[in-house]
Structure formats: structure tokens, C-alpha cells
Design a protein around this motif. Structure first.
Motif, PDB file in Angstrom:
ATOM      1  N   GLY A 175       0.799  -1.316   0.171  1.00 33.38           N
ATOM      2  CA  GLY A 175       0.063  -0.120   0.046  1.00 33.38           C
ATOM      3  C   GLY A 175       0.614   1.080  -0.041  1.00 33.38           C
ATOM      4  O   GLY A 175       0.438   2.149  -0.716  1.00 33.38           O
ATOM      5  N   HIS A 176       1.850   1.185   0.628  1.00 33.67           N
ATOM      6  CA  HIS A 176       2.896   2.346   1.087  1.00 33.67           C
ATOM      7  C   HIS A 176       3.530   2.674  -0.636  1.00 33.67           C
ATOM      8  O   HIS A 176       3.590   3.698  -0.996  1.00 33.67           O
ATOM      9  CB  HIS A 176       4.075   2.079   1.898  1.00 33.67           C
ATOM     10  N   LEU A 177       3.704   1.788  -1.263  1.00 31.93           N
ATOM     11  CA  LEU A 177       4.584   1.647  -2.701  1.00 31.93           C
ATOM     12  C   LEU A 177       3.501   2.192  -3.489  1.00 31.93           C
ATOM     13  O   LEU A 177       3.740   2.998  -4.326  1.00 31.93           O
ATOM     14  CB  LEU A 177       4.989   0.405  -2.686  1.00 31.93           C
ATOM     15  N   ALA A 178       2.173   1.944  -3.389  1.00 35.79           N
ATOM     16  CA  ALA A 178       1.041   2.227  -4.402  1.00 35.79           C
ATOM     17  C   ALA A 178       0.766   3.581  -4.152  1.00 35.79           C
ATOM     18  O   ALA A 178       0.635   4.306  -4.999  1.00 35.79           O
ATOM     19  CB  ALA A 178       0.071   1.218  -4.159  1.00 35.79           C
ATOM     20  N   ALA A 179       0.754   3.834  -2.740  1.00 30.87           N
ATOM     21  CA  ALA A 179       0.400   5.248  -2.461  1.00 30.87           C
ATOM     22  C   ALA A 179       1.375   6.447  -3.154  1.00 30.87           C
ATOM     23  O   ALA A 179       1.314   7.594  -3.650  1.00 30.87           O
ATOM     24  CB  ALA A 179       0.424   5.550  -1.186  1.00 30.87           C
TER      25      ALA A 179
END
Length: 201
Positions: A175-179
Motif C-alpha cells: 500500500g505504501h508503494l502504491a500510494a
């Protein structure tokens, strides 16, 4: 490219203050009650499958205690800089796109998994980290100087990719990478439209 005069941020301090207040209150609740409250406001698979869409907003107001001072300072610095550069409405929009977009991408990934444990489906998933990552990525990608922009975006993406490559990675790492990727894309667009932080004059 047009110039933008920095303005004093006010939404970012209010938001960080609200997160601090919720962290203070929840930290003093009994453990079971606190877990249930955080789970109720989590963007986990169970809530989103049940169409509890409000969690896409309320999850950004809660954190799992403790709330570390360094994180609070970084959150205020990044969100405040974005608000000074783009104004409260646009900065909030970047945060919201990162938070909601990454939450939905994580939900889609978990929902498509062949085996999803009940514990993961009901996991506590709250906090400002998705919006924070998106805003940081957008700021890096909107820097006016090409070399600084390349170094900043490359460094942030490398930091975002590293946890995903670990054996003990979690869905929040993805999720952090996607954000972060969403933020970089938004920042690139802002750069093309001239919405970068420049000195007044």
C-alpha cells in the motif's frame, strides 16, 4: 511555468492535531475496546466488502498507538509543504487520492487472493501513511530542478520498493508503494501544469 507564492498552512496542523488527539484518546482505552474501535474504522477487506465506505475517510483519523514524535514531525512537514505549495484544497486532494487509491488497490489485491485468512480480512488498517507517502511522492516529482527531482523520486521509490521485496512483507508495504507511485504520477502532472513551489517575486 507559473510561480506560486508560499502561503501559511493551516489545514495540515489541524489534521495532525486531530490525529494526535485520537491517538491520545485511544491509547487510554482498554486494549480490547481500542482494537475494536480501530477495526471498525479500518479499510480492511471485511469492512469494504460490507460497503462501509466511510472507513476510507475515517481510517485517516486514527493511528495505532504509540504515535512517534518523528513521524508527527515528518507528517506535518510534508503536508504543510504541500499546502504551502498548492493550497489547502489541492494538497488535501493529493492526500485523499493517495489514501483512498492505495486502500482500494490493497483491497483489490487481498480480495483476489486465493487464500485470505480471517485475521487478515479483519486486520486493523488505519493511519495517515498512505496519504503521507502520496504527498511526499507528489512533492518530489514536482520539484522544478531535474536532477533534484530525479534523485528525490528515485530515492523515495527505492525506499518504497525495499520493504515489498522482503520475505516478511505485509499488505501495508504494498500500500505504501502504491500510494507513493500515485503521488509521483500526480506530482509529474502538477509539474507540467506549473504547480510547483517557487519563491515569490
Amino acid at each position: 511555468m507559473s510561480s506560486f507564492s508560499p502561503r501559511a498552512p493551516w489545514v495540515a496542523p489541524l489534521y495532525v492535531g486531530a490525529v494526535h488527539l485520537s491517538a491520545y484518546v485511544t491509547a487510554r482505552m482498554p486494549a480490547e475496546q481500542r482494537t475494536e474501535l480501530l477495526r471498525e474504522h479500518s479499510t480492511n477487506v471485511e469492512n469494504l466488502r460490507a460497503r462501509r465506505w466511510r472507513t476510507l475517510a475515517t481510517s485517516a483519523l486514527f493511528v495505532e498507538p504509540p504515535l512517534h514524535r518523528a513521524y508527527s514531525v515528518a507528517l506535518l512537514a510534508v503536508l504543510g509543504t504541500a499546502e504551502a505549495a498548492w493550497g489547502a484544497r489541492r494538497a488535501a486532494g493529493v492526500f485523499a487520492i493517495g489514501h483512498v487509491g492505495a486502500s482500494l488497490l490493497v483491497h483489490a489485491g487481498l480480495s483476489s487472493a486465493r487464500k485470505l485468512s480471517a485475521e487478515t480480512a479483519r486486520a486493523v488498517d488505519v493511519g495517515a501513511s498512505y496519504g503521507f507517502n502520496a504527498t511526499a511522492g507528489a512533492l518530489a516529482a514536482s520539484l522544478p530542478h531535474p536532477r533534484a527531482r530525479l534523485m528525490a523520486t528515485t530515492g523515495l521509490l527505492a525506499l518504497g520498493i525495499r520493504p515489498v521485496l522482503r520475505k516478511r512483507r505485509t499488505f501495508t508495504d504494498a500500500g505504501h508503494l502504491a500510494a507513493l507511485a500515485l503521488g509521483v504520477a500526480i506530482g509529474a502532472r502538477k509539474r507540467r501544469t506549473g504547480r510547483v513551489l517557487r519563491p515569490a517575486g
